[in-house]
Write a protein that holds these residues in place. Structure first.
Motif, PDB file in Angstrom:
ATOM      1  N   CYS A  92       0.792  -1.279  -0.096  1.00  0.00           N
ATOM      2  CA  CYS A  92       0.026   0.195  -0.042  1.00  0.00           C
ATOM      3  C   CYS A  92       0.866   1.289  -0.024  1.00  0.00           C
ATOM      4  O   CYS A  92       0.671   2.297  -0.595  1.00  0.00           O
ATOM      5  CB  CYS A  92      -1.088   0.140   1.190  1.00  0.00           C
ATOM      6  SG  CYS A  92      -2.255  -1.289   1.229  1.00  0.00           S
ATOM      7  N   ARG A 141       2.123   2.271  -3.039  1.00  0.00           N
ATOM      8  CA  ARG A 141       0.881   2.712  -4.141  1.00  0.00           C
ATOM      9  C   ARG A 141       0.508   3.968  -3.559  1.00  0.00           C
ATOM     10  O   ARG A 141      -0.624   4.669  -4.243  1.00  0.00           O
ATOM     11  CB  ARG A 141      -0.227   1.763  -4.262  1.00  0.00           C
ATOM     12  CG  ARG A 141       0.065   0.582  -5.137  1.00  0.00           C
ATOM     13  CD  ARG A 141      -0.841  -0.894  -4.902  1.00  0.00           C
ATOM     14  NE  ARG A 141      -0.676  -1.546  -5.941  1.00  0.00           N
ATOM     15  CZ  ARG A 141       0.284  -2.464  -5.903  1.00  0.00           C
ATOM     16  NH1 ARG A 141       1.339  -2.394  -4.926  1.00  0.00           N
ATOM     17  NH2 ARG A 141       0.420  -3.428  -6.786  1.00  0.00           N
ATOM     18  N   SER A 142       0.914   4.696  -2.660  1.00  0.00           N
ATOM     19  CA  SER A 142       0.329   5.885  -1.992  1.00  0.00           C
ATOM     20  C   SER A 142       0.621   7.186  -3.224  1.00  0.00           C
ATOM     21  O   SER A 142       1.607   7.018  -3.914  1.00  0.00           O
ATOM     22  CB  SER A 142       1.183   6.457  -0.783  1.00  0.00           C
ATOM     23  OG  SER A 142       0.481   7.636  -0.360  1.00  0.00           O
ATOM     24  N   GLN A 174      -1.254   7.049  -6.029  1.00  0.00           N
ATOM     25  CA  GLN A 174      -1.766   6.338  -7.253  1.00  0.00           C
ATOM     26  C   GLN A 174      -3.244   5.875  -7.166  1.00  0.00           C
ATOM     27  O   GLN A 174      -3.778   5.802  -6.018  1.00  0.00           O
ATOM     28  CB  GLN A 174      -0.835   4.864  -7.527  1.00  0.00           C
ATOM     29  CG  GLN A 174       0.665   5.320  -7.573  1.00  0.00           C
ATOM     30  CD  GLN A 174       1.492   3.859  -7.824  1.00  0.00           C
ATOM     31  OE1 GLN A 174       0.852   2.888  -8.302  1.00  0.00           O
ATOM     32  NE2 GLN A 174       2.690   3.986  -7.552  1.00  0.00           N
ATOM     33  N   LEU A 229      -6.209   3.670  -7.076  1.00  0.00           N
ATOM     34  CA  LEU A 229      -6.330   2.366  -6.266  1.00  0.00           C
ATOM     35  C   LEU A 229      -6.913   1.440  -7.116  1.00  0.00           C
ATOM     36  O   LEU A 229      -7.920   1.283  -7.854  1.00  0.00           O
ATOM     37  CB  LEU A 229      -7.120   2.535  -5.347  1.00  0.00           C
ATOM     38  CG  LEU A 229      -7.497   1.186  -4.172  1.00  0.00           C
ATOM     39  CD1 LEU A 229      -6.215   0.822  -3.679  1.00  0.00           C
ATOM     40  CD2 LEU A 229      -8.292   1.817  -3.149  1.00  0.00           C
ATOM     41  N   SER A 246      -5.424  -5.441  -8.384  1.00  0.00           N
ATOM     42  CA  SER A 246      -4.127  -5.692  -8.604  1.00  0.00           C
ATOM     43  C   SER A 246      -3.236  -5.646  -7.341  1.00  0.00           C
ATOM     44  O   SER A 246      -2.142  -6.338  -7.202  1.00  0.00           O
ATOM     45  CB  SER A 246      -3.541  -4.464  -9.477  1.00  0.00           C
ATOM     46  OG  SER A 246      -2.117  -4.363  -9.503  1.00  0.00           O
ATOM     47  N   LEU A 247      -3.902  -4.787  -6.424  1.00  0.00           N
ATOM     48  CA  LEU A 247      -3.062  -4.866  -4.800  1.00  0.00           C
ATOM     49  C   LEU A 247      -3.128  -5.949  -4.499  1.00  0.00           C
ATOM     50  O   LEU A 247      -2.281  -6.553  -3.689  1.00  0.00           O
ATOM     51  CB  LEU A 247      -3.933  -3.798  -4.109  1.00  0.00           C
ATOM     52  CG  LEU A 247      -3.280  -3.619  -2.571  1.00  0.00           C
ATOM     53  CD1 LEU A 247      -1.745  -3.666  -2.564  1.00  0.00           C
ATOM     54  CD2 LEU A 247      -4.126  -2.821  -2.225  1.00  0.00           C
ATOM     55  N   ASP A 297      -0.832  -8.869  -6.031  1.00  0.00           N
ATOM     56  CA  ASP A 297       0.670  -8.421  -5.775  1.00  0.00           C
ATOM     57  C   ASP A 297       0.928  -9.194  -4.437  1.00  0.00           C
ATOM     58  O   ASP A 297       1.952  -9.419  -4.002  1.00  0.00           O
ATOM     59  CB  ASP A 297       1.036  -7.154  -5.850  1.00  0.00           C
ATOM     60  CG  ASP A 297       1.162  -6.648  -7.369  1.00  0.00           C
ATOM     61  OD1 ASP A 297       0.894  -7.562  -8.202  1.00  0.00           O
ATOM     62  OD2 ASP A 297       1.272  -5.428  -7.385  1.00  0.00           O
ATOM     63  N   LYS A 301      -7.914   7.620  -5.420  1.00  0.00           N
ATOM     64  CA  LYS A 301      -6.309   7.600  -5.140  1.00  0.00           C
ATOM     65  C   LYS A 301      -6.205   7.338  -3.734  1.00  0.00           C
ATOM     66  O   LYS A 301      -6.817   7.374  -2.900  1.00  0.00           O
ATOM     67  CB  LYS A 301      -5.714   8.876  -5.532  1.00  0.00           C
ATOM     68  CG  LYS A 301      -5.820   8.971  -7.015  1.00  0.00           C
ATOM     69  CD  LYS A 301      -5.294  10.407  -7.485  1.00  0.00           C
ATOM     70  CE  LYS A 301      -3.722  10.489  -7.299  1.00  0.00           C
ATOM     71  NZ  LYS A 301      -3.347  11.901  -7.986  1.00  0.00           N
TER      72      LYS A 301
END
Length: 382
Positions: free
Chosen positions: A197, A200-201, A203, A205, A209-210, A213, A253
């Motif tokens: 996370c 990805r800050s 970006q 959301l 995908s999160l 991964d 985001k």
């Protein structure tokens, strides 16, 4: 104690509500602030096993001790207490009678909504703002130090390094809060999720995908993300809802609410690494967005921050609805102003029309000036 901007908000709410609730992440200074503002009140922590057992077994007698009200710390540990509190404050009719603090917002706010609707004034306290640090003469002189340390008070009133403090903070958070909120079998997997996370800050959301991964389903990723939100570690910025005649991005985001914690999770331990790190821009954007949210929360307001992006890739980092119109803010980590920074602002302003206020740029340099009808501010003047 470093003076907090939320002090006046707490004092104002205590004049109009019988109960004031102060919520926020662990170690953000809630207890210190509550004790400072309401120094005349008794203080009880429901982290204390004896007090917690007393509150559960005999809530009426537990509350009867406090004829002048009290500060009840970590009150979400005994939600049933709030129903008894409702009856008590209704009988007394005293404003600012009880002060509640808590670090798990979903549990506490759900209980408040059910039991204390209309009786509670609420303030969300995040870590220190840059303005609070500057007032206390503790604001780091350079941006890299600010990004590495963040705003947790312990890093400014103790002799402890960010590396030591954040490693223990995360370990304690996962052991305590995560186990309380959800049943996570593999805590190391959850810690990996938190680090993903952080990467990805700033970006858009994408939960699928999160999750992929981290070896999780999208539903599990959604559940775990809600835990991070409940603990005030992250927030989601929604796209602005107004249609400016273009097809808009609909995904939110993701942002961390403390840039120092984000930097630690990314494995950044020194300024040299930060200077050349691929996430430096995202770290600075996270810092600015969290500062804007803190300022709103300290005034007792909802964040009300959005972003704007169309299908062609034009973007404005932050949009804020104000009574005077829409305020657009562009965030750039560079230390020298560049004319292409305001390309997205110009495009948005041409579409938004008369509802748009003169846009602002917050950048990683110093000073305050105007360029091409945009107000430009350095990070220290945020």
């Amino acid at each position: 104690m470093i003076p907090r901007q939320a002090t006046s908000t707490l004092q104002r709410l205590a004049k109009g509500f019988p109960i004031v609730a102060l919520t926020g992440p662990r170690q953000s200074g809630k207890t210190t602030l509550a004790k400072h503002v309401f120094a005349q009140k008794a203080y009880v922590s429901l982290e204390n096993p004896d007090e917690l057992e007393f509150a559960h077994s005999d809530p009426r007698r537990f509350l009867a001790r406090f004829d002048q009200g009290a500060i009840l710390d970590e009150v979400q540990r005994c939600p049933a207490l709030l129903s008894w509190l409702q009856t008590l404050v209704d009988e007394r009719g005293v404003m600012g009678d009880f002060v509640l603090t808590g670090s798990a917002q979903f549990e506490l706010i759900a209980s408040i909504t059910q039991s204390l609707a209309g009786r509670v004034g609420r303030v969300e306290l995040l870590p220190l703002t840059a303005q609070e640090l500057r007032t206390a003469d503790k604001l780091p002189s350079d941006l890299n130090t600010m990004l590495l340390q963040g705003g947790y008070p312990s890093l400014y009133n103790r002799d402890v390094s960010p590396q030591d403090w954040f490693s223990n903070y995360i370990a304690t958070y996962i052991e305590r809060d995560v186990r309380q909120l959800i049943a996570v079998r593999d805590l190391s997997q959850f810690q990996r999720f938190v680090k993903m996370c952080a990467a990805r800050s700033g970006q858009l959301l994408n939960l699928t995908s999160l999750g992929a991964d981290c070896g999780l389903s999208a539903n599990t990723a959604r559940e775990w993300l809600s835990v991070l939100e409940a603990s005030y570690l992250v927030t989601r910025l929604q796209p602005h809802h107004q249609n400016f005649g273009k097809r808009l991005v609909k995904s939110p985001k993701l942002y961390f609410l403390d840039v120092g914690l984000m930097a630690w999770l990314l494995g950044i331990r020194d300024a040299d690494t930060l200077d050349t790190h691929a996430a430096r821009g995202a770290l600075f954007e996270t810092f600015v967005v969290s500062e804007l949210i803190k300022q709103r929360f300290n005034q007792g307001q909802a964040s009300d921050l959005h972003f704007w992006r169309d299908s062609a890739g034009h973007e404005v980092d932050v949009l804020l609805d104000t009574p005077a119109g829409l305020q657009a803010i562009e965030i750039k980590s560079g230390s020298t102003f560049a004319s292409d920074w305001i390309k997205g602002l110009k495009k948005w302003r041409s579409i938004a029309g008369s509802n748009a206020l003169p846009p602002k740029v917050i950048f990683g340099g110093t000073g305050m000036y105007e360029r091409e009808d945009c107000k430009v501010k350095g990070w220290q003047n945020i």
